[in-house]
Design a protein around this motif. Structure first.
Motif, mmCIF file in Angstrom:
data_model
loop_
_atom_site.group_PDB
_atom_site.id
_atom_site.type_symbol
_atom_site.label_atom_id
_atom_site.label_comp_id
_atom_site.label_asym_id
_atom_site.label_seq_id
_atom_site.Cartn_x
_atom_site.Cartn_y
_atom_site.Cartn_z
ATOM 1 N N THR A 181 -34.581 -41.980 24.084
ATOM 2 C CA THR A 181 -35.678 -42.123 23.138
ATOM 3 C C THR A 181 -35.149 -41.797 21.747
ATOM 4 O O THR A 181 -34.053 -41.233 21.590
ATOM 5 C CB THR A 181 -36.826 -41.166 23.471
ATOM 6 N N VAL A 182 -35.920 -42.148 20.734
ATOM 7 C CA VAL A 182 -35.507 -41.854 19.362
ATOM 8 C C VAL A 182 -35.321 -40.350 19.175
ATOM 9 O O VAL A 182 -34.336 -39.901 18.565
ATOM 10 C CB VAL A 182 -36.541 -42.392 18.363
ATOM 11 N N ALA A 183 -36.225 -39.547 19.734
ATOM 12 C CA ALA A 183 -36.139 -38.096 19.599
ATOM 13 C C ALA A 183 -34.888 -37.552 20.281
ATOM 14 O O ALA A 183 -34.199 -36.672 19.748
ATOM 15 C CB ALA A 183 -37.383 -37.430 20.178
ATOM 16 N N GLN A 184 -34.589 -38.063 21.471
ATOM 17 C CA GLN A 184 -33.406 -37.613 22.190
ATOM 18 C C GLN A 184 -32.128 -37.990 21.445
ATOM 19 O O GLN A 184 -31.200 -37.192 21.328
ATOM 20 C CB GLN A 184 -33.403 -38.208 23.595
ATOM 21 N N ALA A 185 -32.103 -39.225 20.919
ATOM 22 C CA ALA A 185 -30.924 -39.673 20.176
ATOM 23 C C ALA A 185 -30.734 -38.839 18.912
ATOM 24 O O ALA A 185 -29.604 -38.452 18.575
ATOM 25 C CB ALA A 185 -31.065 -41.154 19.815
ATOM 26 N N ASP A 186 -31.835 -38.536 18.212
ATOM 27 C CA ASP A 186 -31.743 -37.728 16.996
ATOM 28 C C ASP A 186 -31.224 -36.331 17.307
ATOM 29 O O ASP A 186 -30.417 -35.762 16.545
ATOM 30 C CB ASP A 186 -33.106 -37.632 16.320
ATOM 31 N N ALA A 187 -31.678 -35.767 18.426
ATOM 32 C CA ALA A 187 -31.242 -34.426 18.808
ATOM 33 C C ALA A 187 -29.742 -34.408 19.102
ATOM 34 O O ALA A 187 -29.008 -33.520 18.661
ATOM 35 C CB ALA A 187 -32.023 -33.930 20.026
ATOM 36 N N ARG A 188 -29.282 -35.404 19.837
ATOM 37 C CA ARG A 188 -27.851 -35.459 20.158
ATOM 38 C C ARG A 188 -27.009 -35.739 18.921
ATOM 39 O O ARG A 188 -25.896 -35.214 18.778
ATOM 40 C CB ARG A 188 -27.594 -36.522 21.220
ATOM 41 N N LEU A 189 -27.535 -36.565 18.020
ATOM 42 C CA LEU A 189 -26.809 -36.857 16.791
ATOM 43 C C LEU A 189 -26.624 -35.589 15.959
ATOM 44 O O LEU A 189 -25.534 -35.330 15.429
ATOM 45 C CB LEU A 189 -27.547 -37.917 15.982
ATOM 46 N N ALA A 190 -27.679 -34.798 15.848
ATOM 47 C CA ALA A 190 -27.597 -33.565 15.070
ATOM 48 C C ALA A 190 -26.549 -32.624 15.655
ATOM 49 O O ALA A 190 -25.775 -31.997 14.925
ATOM 50 C CB ALA A 190 -28.967 -32.878 15.038
ATOM 51 N N VAL A 191 -26.520 -32.527 16.977
ATOM 52 C CA VAL A 191 -25.533 -31.666 17.632
ATOM 53 C C VAL A 191 -24.121 -32.200 17.400
ATOM 54 O O VAL A 191 -23.197 -31.446 17.081
ATOM 55 C CB VAL A 191 -25.826 -31.558 19.144
ATOM 56 N N ARG A 192 -23.942 -33.501 17.542
ATOM 57 C CA ARG A 192 -22.613 -34.103 17.384
ATOM 58 C C ARG A 192 -22.075 -33.889 15.981
ATOM 59 O O ARG A 192 -20.905 -33.527 15.798
ATOM 60 C CB ARG A 192 -22.661 -35.591 17.712
ATOM 61 N N LEU A 193 -22.916 -34.083 14.986
ATOM 62 C CA LEU A 193 -22.468 -33.889 13.609
ATOM 63 C C LEU A 193 -22.216 -32.410 13.318
ATOM 64 O O LEU A 193 -21.305 -32.061 12.563
ATOM 65 C CB LEU A 193 -23.499 -34.456 12.638
ATOM 66 N N GLY A 194 -23.028 -31.544 13.935
ATOM 67 C CA GLY A 194 -22.824 -30.107 13.763
ATOM 68 C C GLY A 194 -21.497 -29.641 14.337
ATOM 69 O O GLY A 194 -20.841 -28.749 13.782
ATOM 70 N N ARG A 195 -21.075 -30.260 15.433
ATOM 71 C CA ARG A 195 -19.807 -29.888 16.059
ATOM 72 C C ARG A 195 -18.634 -30.105 15.096
ATOM 73 O O ARG A 195 -17.630 -29.397 15.153
ATOM 74 C CB ARG A 195 -19.575 -30.724 17.319
ATOM 75 N N GLN A 196 -18.748 -31.100 14.229
ATOM 76 C CA GLN A 196 -17.624 -31.480 13.379
ATOM 77 C C GLN A 196 -17.272 -30.413 12.336
ATOM 78 O O GLN A 196 -16.181 -30.457 11.747
ATOM 79 C CB GLN A 196 -17.931 -32.805 12.696
ATOM 80 N N LYS A 197 -18.156 -29.450 12.132
ATOM 81 C CA LYS A 197 -17.897 -28.408 11.133
ATOM 82 C C LYS A 197 -16.696 -27.545 11.489
ATOM 83 O O LYS A 197 -16.123 -26.890 10.618
ATOM 84 C CB LYS A 197 -19.141 -27.540 10.958
ATOM 85 N N ILE A 198 -16.298 -27.542 12.756
ATOM 86 C CA ILE A 198 -15.143 -26.736 13.147
ATOM 87 C C ILE A 198 -13.854 -27.264 12.524
ATOM 88 O O ILE A 198 -12.850 -26.553 12.477
ATOM 89 C CB ILE A 198 -14.982 -26.659 14.677
ATOM 90 N N LEU A 199 -13.886 -28.502 12.020
ATOM 91 C CA LEU A 199 -12.694 -29.083 11.405
ATOM 92 C C LEU A 199 -12.553 -28.725 9.931
ATOM 93 O O LEU A 199 -11.458 -28.833 9.367
ATOM 94 C CB LEU A 199 -12.721 -30.609 11.541
ATOM 95 N N THR A 200 -13.644 -28.304 9.299
ATOM 96 C CA THR A 200 -13.621 -28.051 7.859
ATOM 97 C C THR A 200 -14.085 -26.644 7.487
ATOM 98 O O THR A 200 -14.222 -26.346 6.313
ATOM 99 C CB THR A 200 -14.505 -29.081 7.128
ATOM 100 N N ARG A 201 -14.323 -25.794 8.477
ATOM 101 C CA ARG A 201 -14.726 -24.423 8.179
ATOM 102 C C ARG A 201 -13.540 -23.656 7.570
ATOM 103 O O ARG A 201 -12.400 -24.155 7.568
ATOM 104 C CB ARG A 201 -15.211 -23.739 9.456
ATOM 105 N N PRO A 202 -13.758 -22.449 7.031
ATOM 106 C CA PRO A 202 -12.673 -21.697 6.388
ATOM 107 C C PRO A 202 -11.426 -21.513 7.260
ATOM 108 O O PRO A 202 -10.310 -21.560 6.759
ATOM 109 C CB PRO A 202 -13.342 -20.359 6.065
#
Length: 290
Positions: free
Chosen positions: A148-169
């Motif tokens: 569903t749109v809600a499920q896809a949005d939730a997974r997208l937010a998590v996926r993009l959040g995961r990427q912060k480990i590449l640019t954190r301090p």
């Protein structure tokens, strides 16, 4: 009684995937309610250092202690069952989990694996790895995944959040070998792919990211059986993560880790250099439209 509780709580754990998922979940529940670690320890009668070890996955709480924490925060229903099952099986070395239309059950374990890792090795067979996807590329994938749109949005937010480990301090070290067929497979329209290629080039130039492409057409090799990730840590045992359409697997036994290290070495040995890989990506971006 408090002394007995501390002794039990200090029993060592092998930092299994389930133990790390439990640790991440307990920390998330506490932080979501705005309760400090020392505050919760004082209220429930735990030593703060013990509660800290539980939330880091370095020691295992008993099922009764987990139930006490969940009761304090009024965690009920399926979420309560999930946490208690993790507590009961936390010492099991491997973790096979069935997927669902919602955020997959082991996602907290995956997030914890990445949060605490010092380096990640990724062989990507079918699609560009989640840690290197643009938002539009990821959204195009999710929109074709029976969500569903809600499920896809939730997974997208998590996926993009995961990427912060590449640019954190203190970023993790990411080493990716990407199969050429996956790299060339169109996802979404031409603009989405063009932006995705530009993003790959930009990410490949980060000092903590190594991106290499394995050319297709070389015949059979074991890497064609599936993608995987290897997580390495400073003070904890490594973990391998495998994912398919209907489930996920976390592996931590030594023989499994050894097998995937050998496979990672094999695909890496056949891949293009980092510079040659960037040249191939740039070449594809310059190709005229058909």
């Amino acid at each position: 009684m408090d002394g007995v509780r501390i002794i039990d709580a200090m029993k060592a754990t092998s930092s299994t995937p389930r133990a790390r998922a439990l640790a991440a979940g307990l920390r998330e529940v506490r932080e979501a309610h705005g309760v400090g670690l020392r505050q919760l320890a004082r209220i429930l009668g735990f030593a703060p250092q013990v509660l800290s070890l539980w939330e880091k996955g370095l020691r295992l709480p008993s099922v009764a202690d987990v139930a006490l924490i969940l009761g304090f925060f009024k965690v009920r229903g399926e979420k309560q069952k999930h946490f208690l099952e993790l507590a009961r099986t936390a010492r099991d070395p491997d973790w096979v989990s069935t997927g669902s239309p919602e955020i997959p059950e082991p996602l907290s374990g995956l997030l914890e694996c990445e949060r605490a890792a010092t380096s990640v090795t990724n062989w990507a067979l079918g699609i560009i790895p989640g840690l290197l996807q643009t938002a539009d590329y990821a959204r195009a994938l999710l929109s074709n995944s029976n969500l569903t749109v809600a499920q896809a949005d939730a997974r997208l937010a998590v996926r993009l959040g995961r990427q912060k480990i590449l640019t954190r301090p203190e970023p993790i070290r990411l080493s990716v070998v990407l199969y050429e067929a996956a790299f060339r497979e169109p996802v979404g329209d031409e603009d989405i792919m063009s932006d995705q290629y530009d993003h790959l080039l930009a990410m490949s130039r980060l000092p903590n990211v190594s991106l290499r492409i394995l050319p297709s057409g070389q015949g059979y090799h074991p890497g064609l059986l599936g993608s995987f990730l290897l997580y390495d840590y400073e003070d904890l045992p490594p973990i391998a993560f495998l994912e398919n359409y209907s489930g996920s697997v976390f592996l931590s036994e030594r023989e499994h880790i050894s097998a995937y290290r050998q496979l990672a070495k094999m695909v890496s040995g056949n891949a293009l250099s980092e510079e040659a890989s960037r040249e191939l990506i740039a070449e594809v971006t310059r190709q005229p439209e058909a």
